[in-house]
Design an enzyme around this catalytic site. Structure first.
Site, PDB file in Angstrom:
ATOM      1  N   LYS A 196      -7.525  32.065  69.380  1.00  0.00           N
ATOM      2  CA  LYS A 196      -6.772  32.611  68.248  1.00  0.00           C
ATOM      3  C   LYS A 196      -6.382  31.451  67.346  1.00  0.00           C
ATOM      4  O   LYS A 196      -5.661  30.546  67.747  1.00  0.00           O
ATOM      5  CB  LYS A 196      -5.541  33.350  68.734  1.00  0.00           C
ATOM      6  N   LYS A 249     -10.338  35.449  67.302  1.00  0.00           N
ATOM      7  CA  LYS A 249      -9.559  35.995  66.191  1.00  0.00           C
ATOM      8  C   LYS A 249      -9.225  34.890  65.197  1.00  0.00           C
ATOM      9  O   LYS A 249      -8.758  33.835  65.629  1.00  0.00           O
ATOM     10  CB  LYS A 249      -8.276  36.592  66.756  1.00  0.00           C
TER      11      LYS A 249
HETATM   12  C1  PBG Z   1       1.154  38.405  66.801  1.00  0.00           C
HETATM   13  C2  PBG Z   1      -0.128  38.928  66.274  1.00  0.00           C
HETATM   14  C3  PBG Z   1      -0.661  38.626  65.008  1.00  0.00           C
HETATM   15  C4  PBG Z   1      -1.802  39.424  64.872  1.00  0.00           C
HETATM   16  C5  PBG Z   1      -1.956  40.172  66.048  1.00  0.00           C
HETATM   17  N1  PBG Z   1      -0.914  39.831  66.915  1.00  0.00           N
HETATM   18  C6  PBG Z   1      -0.165  37.761  63.921  1.00  0.00           C
HETATM   19  C7  PBG Z   1       0.180  36.371  64.147  1.00  0.00           C
HETATM   20  O1  PBG Z   1      -0.220  35.734  65.124  1.00  0.00           O
HETATM   21  O2  PBG Z   1       0.920  35.861  63.315  1.00  0.00           O
HETATM   22  C8  PBG Z   1      -2.653  39.444  63.625  1.00  0.00           C
HETATM   23  C9  PBG Z   1      -3.464  40.655  63.375  1.00  0.00           C
HETATM   24  C10 PBG Z   1      -3.997  40.796  62.011  1.00  0.00           C
HETATM   25  O3  PBG Z   1      -3.845  39.938  61.111  1.00  0.00           O
HETATM   26  O4  PBG Z   1      -4.616  41.836  61.772  1.00  0.00           O
HETATM   27  N2  PBG Z   1       1.180  37.683  67.928  1.00  0.00           N
END
Ligand code: PBG
Length: 324
Positions: A196, A249
């Protein structure tokens, strides 16, 4: 001309093109993320994500039912909580009568066939807006693990089928796996947000949940977009700690990472086609600058071709409707 290989022969008509097509996206591959709000019969559109709504529990149940009829079976839920409920330790995440856990329970009771994925991270519940526990301006890894493990067990107790740790703390997959097993939830899966990245593509999601960090950024836990070897390291750890799926991601700008993990690990690779990716397509489509529906399909196909067998996408419902 003496040309021995003429690849155009395999493109000469639609039937032959279909015959030699290597990849397809099916509704079965998709997970639909949904945003939950307090109230009854309440819906509010996420401004930066046209077509995506925060829904109150009653409407969310209806939406899941509709989507299941379209062939979507798995839903990833995110709560939008009142600022009053947020604190340093994300305590609302353990409230069985609270919005999130009570909704999971209700869905599993009324629509037992729906597969429910939950998000494990502190940000929707945290007064600091970070995924981990904040002390003196730092995100403290090991203290956070205890909070995340309790959160995961509470979600499993409510009926979650797949736990999605999205926090990027070190060691969390193993710690959560052990906590789940200890409490008798050895059948609950973990889809780990393995690679991520600290990405600007999450902007619209943070609008949807009002969950932007109150200070600083997420770069001490989410990965540097410049790195790919580090994704292999994270994947090794998550795999060995017992993850059932490895997720990358965002998706579109990270297709090489999807391929890298798929080439190296024999468990399903998932990709999260995130909020900013959705927003760009919708915005350009609304201006008439692109054919948004064709671009949607091309993006999903590229993610599949790169090696993701599971795609989390805000396009899930409209894709399912378009393919009906
Ligand atoms: C939070 C989380 C995020 C997303 C999914 N879970 C945002 C972040 O890490 O700030 C992002 C999903 C998206 O942008 O569609 N832990």
């Amino acid at each position: 001309m003496d040309i021995s290989h003429r690849p155009r022969r395999n493109r000469k008509n639609a039937s032959i093109r279909k015959l030699v097509q290597e990849n397809t996206v099916s509704v079965n591959d998709l997970i639909f993320p949904l945003f939950l709000i307090e109230g009854k019969n309440k819906t509010s559109e996420v401004k930066s994500m046209p077509g995506i709504y925060r829904l109150s529990q009653d409407l969310l149940l209806k939406e899941i039912e509709t989507c299941m009829k379209l062939g979507i079976s798995t839903f990833d839920l995110f709560p939008n909580l009142d600022a009053k409920l947020k604190d340093k330790t994300a305590s609302e995440s353990l409230n069985t009568k609270g919005l999130y856990l009570s909704t999971i329970k209700k869905i599993k009771k009324e629509l037992p066939e729906a597969v429910i994925m939950t998000d494990v991270a502190m940000d929707p519940y945290s007064s600091d807006g970070h995924d981990g526990y904040v002390k003196n301006g730092e995100i403290v890894n090991d203290l956070t693990l205890e909070i995340l493990a309790k959160m995961a067990v509470a979600q499993a107790q409510a009926g979650a089928d797949i736990i999605g740790p999205s926090d990027m703390m070190d060691g969390r997959v193993g710690y959560i796996r052990e906590a789940l097993d200890d409490q008798g939830f050895s059948n609950v899966s973990i889809m780990s947000y393995t690679a991520k990245y600290a990405s600007a593509f999450y902007g619209p999601f943070r609008d949807a949940l009002d969950s932007a960090p109150k200070f600083g950024d997420k770069k001490t836990y989410q990965m540097n977009p410049a790195n790919s070897k580090e994704a292999l390291l994270e994947a090794d750890l998550d795999y060995n700690e017992g993850a059932d799926f490895l997720m990358v991601k965002p998706a579109m700008s990270y297709l090489d990472i999807i391929k890298l993990l798929n080439d190296n690990f024999n468990i399903p690779i998932a990709a999260y086609n995130v909020s900013g990716e959705y927003a760009m397509v919708k915005a350009a489509g609304a201006k008439g600058w692109i054919d948004a529906a064709r671009i949607r399909d091309e993006i999903l196909l590229s993610i599949k071709r790169a090696g993701a067998s599971v795609i989390l996408t805000y396009f899930a419902k409209e894709f399912a409707l378009a393919k009906k």
